[in-house]
Design a protein around this motif. Sequence first.
Motif, PDB file in Angstrom:
ATOM      1  N   ASP A  11       0.823  -1.205   0.000  1.00  0.00           N
ATOM      2  CA  ASP A  11       0.000   0.000   0.000  1.00  0.00           C
ATOM      3  C   ASP A  11       0.859   1.258   0.000  1.00  0.00           C
ATOM      4  O   ASP A  11       0.541   2.240  -0.644  1.00  0.00           O
ATOM      5  N   ALA A  12       1.960   1.165   0.738  1.00  0.00           N
ATOM      6  CA  ALA A  12       2.803   2.345   0.821  1.00  0.00           C
ATOM      7  C   ALA A  12       3.531   2.597  -0.487  1.00  0.00           C
ATOM      8  O   ALA A  12       3.705   3.732  -0.909  1.00  0.00           O
ATOM      9  N   ILE A  13       3.952   1.495  -1.137  1.00  0.00           N
ATOM     10  CA  ILE A  13       4.751   1.662  -2.344  1.00  0.00           C
ATOM     11  C   ILE A  13       3.880   1.947  -3.563  1.00  0.00           C
ATOM     12  O   ILE A  13       4.263   2.675  -4.448  1.00  0.00           O
ATOM     13  N   VAL A  16      -2.327   4.903  -4.562  1.00  0.00           N
ATOM     14  CA  VAL A  16      -3.309   5.007  -5.637  1.00  0.00           C
ATOM     15  C   VAL A  16      -2.983   6.240  -6.474  1.00  0.00           C
ATOM     16  O   VAL A  16      -2.787   7.335  -5.951  1.00  0.00           O
ATOM     17  N   ILE A  17      -2.867   6.002  -7.747  1.00  0.00           N
ATOM     18  CA  ILE A  17      -2.428   7.094  -8.604  1.00  0.00           C
ATOM     19  C   ILE A  17      -3.651   7.781  -9.206  1.00  0.00           C
ATOM     20  O   ILE A  17      -4.473   7.150  -9.841  1.00  0.00           O
ATOM     21  N   LYS A  18      -3.698   9.032  -8.957  1.00  0.00           N
ATOM     22  CA  LYS A  18      -4.763   9.809  -9.591  1.00  0.00           C
ATOM     23  C   LYS A  18      -4.143  10.516 -10.768  1.00  0.00           C
ATOM     24  O   LYS A  18      -3.081  11.102 -10.672  1.00  0.00           O
TER      25      LYS A  18
ATOM     26  N   SER B 156     -11.804  10.652 -12.104  1.00  0.00           N
ATOM     27  CA  SER B 156     -10.427  10.326 -12.465  1.00  0.00           C
ATOM     28  C   SER B 156     -10.141   8.837 -12.288  1.00  0.00           C
ATOM     29  O   SER B 156      -9.317   8.276 -12.996  1.00  0.00           O
ATOM     30  N   ARG B 157     -10.857   8.204 -11.380  1.00  0.00           N
ATOM     31  CA  ARG B 157     -10.648   6.765 -11.198  1.00  0.00           C
ATOM     32  C   ARG B 157     -11.161   5.977 -12.399  1.00  0.00           C
ATOM     33  O   ARG B 157     -10.815   4.827 -12.582  1.00  0.00           O
ATOM     34  N   GLU B 164      -3.644  -0.257  -9.951  1.00  0.00           N
ATOM     35  CA  GLU B 164      -3.438   0.997  -9.230  1.00  0.00           C
ATOM     36  C   GLU B 164      -4.407   1.158  -8.063  1.00  0.00           C
ATOM     37  O   GLU B 164      -4.353   2.140  -7.342  1.00  0.00           O
ATOM     38  N   SER B 309      12.237   2.734  -1.152  1.00  0.00           N
ATOM     39  CA  SER B 309      11.772   2.343  -2.477  1.00  0.00           C
ATOM     40  C   SER B 309      11.870   3.568  -3.369  1.00  0.00           C
ATOM     41  O   SER B 309      12.259   4.645  -2.912  1.00  0.00           O
ATOM     42  N   SER B 311       9.660   5.394  -4.478  1.00  0.00           N
ATOM     43  CA  SER B 311       8.764   6.497  -4.126  1.00  0.00           C
ATOM     44  C   SER B 311       9.055   7.059  -2.743  1.00  0.00           C
ATOM     45  O   SER B 311       8.255   7.785  -2.186  1.00  0.00           O
ATOM     46  N   VAL B 314       9.685   4.265   3.610  1.00  0.00           N
ATOM     47  CA  VAL B 314       8.477   3.883   4.315  1.00  0.00           C
ATOM     48  C   VAL B 314       8.866   3.368   5.683  1.00  0.00           C
ATOM     49  O   VAL B 314       9.729   2.505   5.801  1.00  0.00           O
TER      50      VAL B 314
END
Lengths: 366, 577, 319
Positions: A11-13, A16-18, B156-157, B164, B309, B311, B314
């Motif tokens: 979930d962290a990595i 959810v991409i908007k 947008s979803r 995703e 990672s 992004s 964490v």
Amino acid sequence: MFTATGDTLSDAINPVIKRSNDDYGCKRAVMLLRRILQSLPVVAGVVLVSFLLTRALPGDPAVYFAGPAASEESIAEITRALGLDKPLPVQFALYVQDLFQGDLGQSLSTGQPVLSDLARRLPASLELTLFALLLSCAIAVPLGIAAATRPGSWRDHLCRIVVTAGVSLPTFFTGIVLIYVFYYLLGWAPSPLGRLDFLYIEPDHVTGFYLIDSILAGDVETFAGTLKQLLLPACTLALFTLAPIARMTRASMLAALSADYVRTARALGHSDRTVIFTYAFRNAMLSVVTTLGMVFSFALGANVLVEKVFAWPGIGSYAVEAQVVSDYAAVQGFVLAMALLFVALNLLIDIIASLIDPRMQLGEDT
Amino acid sequence: MNMMTGAGQPQVAALDISKLDVNFTTRRGEVNAVKQLELSVPRGTVLGVVGESGSGKSVSAYAVLQLLEANGRVTGGSICFDGINLLELSSTELKDIRGREIAMIFQNPRAALNPVRSVGRQIADVLVAHSRVARSQSKAKAVELLQQVEIRDAESRYHAYPFELSGGMCQRVGIALALACEPRLLIADEPTTGLDITTQNSVMELMMTLVRQRQMSAILITHDLALASAYCDEVVVMRDGRRIESGRPEQLFNHPVDAYTRKLVDATPHKGKSVRQLLPAAQQQSAVVKAAPGEVVLSVKHLAREFRSASGTVQAVKDLSFDLRKGECLGLVGESGSGKSTTALMVARLLDTSAGSIQLFGDNPQEYVDIATIPSAKFMRHDQRARVQMVFQDAGDSIDPRHTAFQAIEQPLRGLTRQGRAQRRARVAELADLVGLPQHLLNRFPHQLSGGQRARVNIARAVAVSPDVLVLDEPTAALDVSIQAVVLNLLADLQAQLGLSYLFISHDLYVVRMLCDRVMVMCNGEVVESGDTGQVMNSPVHAYTRQLLSAMPALPGVDEATDAARSNRLRPPSLRL
Amino acid sequence: MQHGSPDSVSSLPQREIPATTVNTDGKPVAGGASIAVPQSSGMGQLWSIACANPLSLVAFALFFLLIAVAIVGPSLVPYDPLASNASIALQPPSAEHWFGTDNLGRDVFSRVVVATRLDLSISVMAVVLSLVAGSVLGAIAGYAGGWLDALVSRVMDTIMAFPLFVLAMGIVAALGNTIENIIYATAIINIPFYARLIRSEVRIRRNSTFAQAAFISGMSHWRVLLFTLLPNALPPMMVQMSLNLGWAILNAAGLSFIGLGVRPPTPEWGIMVAEGANFIVSGEWWLAVFPGVTLMLAVFTFNLMGDGLRDLVDPRQRQ
């Protein structure tokens, strides 16, 4: 040393991409650029290997490059030109410098620069390979789909026979058998000598592909003549590449058809057509496209053999002829050219794959 | 709802399955997966079908829409929807029923969606396939459906791909797909299995609210008797392809007729139960007698772990401290992503820590070894290795497929003791007896063992070298409830018998309650609440603990409060209290 | 470890498993029950696989036939494969010369049989070399990860960046035209297949719970790699190996066909097809067809054998 198991990190990595469509296109362009950059180390590796191959010749490479009938002076001249009297890294630098200038050396057999020889003959090879691949895709993909949608049927058995027999066929042997049957016995095919019978006039050079050039010139006769000549070698090559494509199509279609999302699509009342093409095939296509990379590798190799069998004036037969007379610059130039062509094709395949699969992070898989 | 339908005579059923037989052709011959099944779903009601793995519950659901795999086929009986026998329809007619009249929701929601098509377009596809709207208006309608299943930023979803979205989100999309064409019957096959408890709760609430609002009929297929009881008007219990028993949930729970139903009801963990009460009365031994916890054997201080990672960084576990005493069972509860598995791996020293200490005490309470200072890459050969062992979540995956049960249990004896071959053989036989694994199964490979037997092998291996601390990472999560009941009892007995200290990781609060002396609740890498199990469960302080507890499905007829909540759930929203 | 047999990386583990479970010393083991051992032998396993899949049976039979021909063929052939006799040149197949004679009057049948040993040796040696090198590289890369992995992967990428047959051409052309160099070239182009396969198999299972369980049981990195991870990679390896045997033969024959590698007059299938090719347009088909068909059959056998071999080394296939 271990990454966490389970969902701990997912979930962290994967937040959810908007995003909107524009955003998506931009991201794709960045990924594309990154993928192109990532193929650079491979290109460097290819150049290094081909350099090592030219220097791996036993004894003095200059003697080999000068050819069997060379005099002392010409050997000395080549030694200087190749920088063979200098340390290996310097030789490599010189080699790379020459490459950038498009200098692959002189061919002994034709007396021309290797690069111009290759450039002149490349369209013949490409026309043969691409036509053969189109042909085999046109047969193998529908065959694989048909086999996967009806497992156990005669279509499936046919597919299985084609697949197992196909990978066992030595290309040069299939070519010879085809010539025997269609040229000697049946007389349907023209004599297996080159791209165009001497009765026809070569079309004006535009793309170098006779099929396209003859259409551009509006010359139907030449087009037909080209096609006749092309058909047998292309079939030989296609038979060889048919098997891996059909096998992959069948396997990935079977996997896709038994996937959960196909069951969902069925449960929602989509027609068989939609289920097979929109749902299963688009997913299966991904593995098929990635296999194409391997198929290209085989096809470019088999191409050499087919060109020899059919006296096809492409770069493969050029290399074979050069090898017979120990024309090393030509052979190594050919190896390098093929490798660079293949790297480019793989790049293209990756790009196509990323268009099909939104999950594909271009370049992250290498 | 019951008030509305219960009064009148049984009207025409929405779905009527009669004498259904389903066979599968396998390598070992014909297998009769569903036998003479009778099911009936009255209009406007929700029927629960409950059974353990291999009971044929999902197969019968797939038979309704004829979605059986290629080797399966219906060999007898009828499936009538609105008076039409679905088994006699042509494939074109069937196509019109699927999705338009009867829709299905599947287990494993992410895999159930097409990975290469955006979720919005998948919804639009269904609308167009059943000519609900023209392609040009399909987008607006799809967005509207996404809003109805309470997906934020639906606009947008629409463009999002399944990978995703989170699992819960994907199942909302699954619901939107199923309800897009306003079918009259919904079949939900284990719709929330594998989702976190709070997610399960909200997805179930959403699904059932929509079903009641639209006055649809529904079948809920689940392995979870409690879940079925909370949402269904009637529950059918299946076993080995047969219908065993059916009835209203409270009746099934309080007065089960069949022995198997009794066993299922018993094995379903519940708030007030002891671990012994999970077993059928005949098999219940005397209550577990455990010595009071002794000295501290394991002391964890300021444990932390971060992952890097692409992004960013964490923090999987943040500043975690606890003590574990000899003979004590400490529960660690949390949802996925809470850091509980990371903690388990760190304590078992399979994962390096980012900060903090893990002190392991010997016989002398003043002396300890900080095992966090030993790199995990070296720890397997360290002399402290034998003192901390672990039981893994999926017993099947944790045994090398090339090892027999004997070799699996023998492995730690070879790696961590100097015992000779004969000694090891004797010890393995002894361990097999200890965990109740029949000796003749010892030379079987894992794929030749049942889930319960694999769990026993897993446990025997973990206790083989007599560790002080046993880390149990969801040891029963992958098991059927009746097997879970047996395994939990085994674990409780072993602890009492061997004086082991357990660090018990679980997502199931009821299981933790039965087994653990103390509990810690983890959320986002932090412990939000800890204390004696009874205290935390009965009077939770932290909002998150309360949320977790209230999300657990309640059993009918067990206490007033949950009963009231349940009957409220069964009411249409307009009539809710 | 006093006895390593049960964990051995041998390709036929089922032979060794009973050793630990049979109660050989006659004493009852603790718990009172002795352990029954209903294990089948290796040959029995082979037989049950062959029965379950008739195609595997055919493949194994053909394989043993090829091996037999390679071993005893040269001493049984009716004619000297190198003896030319211009008076009987280009005779079609007959009772005397089963596969006919070539342009120099040599017996094609004898040449085809004698060539088996050379072609099989080249492919087997090449596959063994690439298997060993590829497995070591792949195992190290997959297990260690980090820069080692990056380095090995880049080298493999570079090899794979060449069309493989073309690279083999380049290598043989550069190193010289000998049988050893054909073997090296064939081995080099096949290394990436093994390295990548083993790397991914090792990587997948490196963090698997059963590998973790092995660490918890006090197994060192080497033991986990050798006795847990590599044996589990055996089934796909077997498939890859049988495919590669086929490719290796095709590759060697192809090189000889274009004049790289084995030189005339040595009997070799590829050369024989190449020599026969000149006569096909005038109708003397037997020169090329018989060696070509034999070549096909050999490749076909190897390709067919893959699934059977995989089943043989996969304990999950046992009932």
